[in-house]
Design a protein around this motif. Structure first.
Motif, PDB file in Angstrom:
ATOM      1  N   ASP A 271       0.864  -1.176   0.000  1.00  0.00           N
ATOM      2  CA  ASP A 271       0.000   0.000   0.000  1.00  0.00           C
ATOM      3  C   ASP A 271       0.906   1.233   0.000  1.00  0.00           C
TER       4      ASP A 271
ATOM      5  N   THR B  16      -0.621   3.655  -6.430  1.00  0.00           N
ATOM      6  CA  THR B  16       0.112   3.675  -5.169  1.00  0.00           C
ATOM      7  C   THR B  16       1.364   4.527  -5.297  1.00  0.00           C
TER       8      THR B  16
ATOM      9  N   ASP C 198      -7.986   3.453  -2.742  1.00  0.00           N
ATOM     10  CA  ASP C 198      -7.936   2.203  -1.976  1.00  0.00           C
ATOM     11  C   ASP C 198      -8.700   1.099  -2.691  1.00  0.00           C
TER      12      ASP C 198
ATOM     13  N   THR D 262       0.146  -3.080   4.724  1.00  0.00           N
ATOM     14  CA  THR D 262      -0.645  -1.858   4.795  1.00  0.00           C
ATOM     15  C   THR D 262      -0.588  -1.205   6.170  1.00  0.00           C
TER      16      THR D 262
ATOM     17  N   TRP E  56      -8.738  -2.167   4.211  1.00  0.00           N
ATOM     18  CA  TRP E  56      -8.502  -3.398   3.459  1.00  0.00           C
ATOM     19  C   TRP E  56      -9.463  -4.491   3.895  1.00  0.00           C
TER      20      TRP E  56
END
Length: 135
Positions: free
Chosen positions: A12, A46, A98, A116, A122
């Motif tokens: 992430d 990202t 996300d 993450t 998530w």
């Protein structure tokens, strides 16, 4: 019974940011994945979210050359819409990136481990379809 070995490691933005800053713990995790042949993947989105004005451009290029940077696809966008809806109608404006990164994580070879700083997002977007590890 032993859990299956990861076939994909997804970073992430916080995980990538730590890697860009040469964080010893993150570098160790990435090198361990490489040693056992697990590809380290990052969404193109990202990269945009993790890099900022003080990011060393040469370091960014070098780090990215060692990762599998995944493009965002039309299928990802449709999956992201569904993930947002399934997560209780999360708003795309706040959760768009996300959700798109989660869609990418769900299309790469499983089992997937996600590094993450945002376990809650998530978990809401992917449930148990990915293994979440805190950074």
């Amino acid at each position: 019974m032993k859990a299956p070995t990861a076939r994909s490691l997804v970073l992430d933005p916080q995980a990538l940011s730590l890697l860009l800053r040469n964080d010893r713990g993150m570098v160790t995790r990435i090198e361990a994945a490489r040693r056992v042949g697990v590809p380290v993947r990052v969404s193109a989105l990202t990269v945009v979210e993790a890099a900022y004005g003080k990011t060393d451009t040469a370091r960014l290029h070098w780090v990215l050359s060692r990762l599998q940077v995944q493009d965002v696809t039309q299928a990802d966008s449709l999956t992201a819409v569904q993930l947002l809806s399934d997560a209780g109608g999360l708003h795309g404006h706040k959760y768009a990136i996300d959700a798109l990164v989660a869609a990418m994580a769900l299309r790469v070879p499983a089992p997937v481990v996600v590094l993450t700083s945002d376990r809650d997002d998530w978990s809401r977007l992917c449930g148990d379809r990915v293994q979440i590890k805190d950074v």
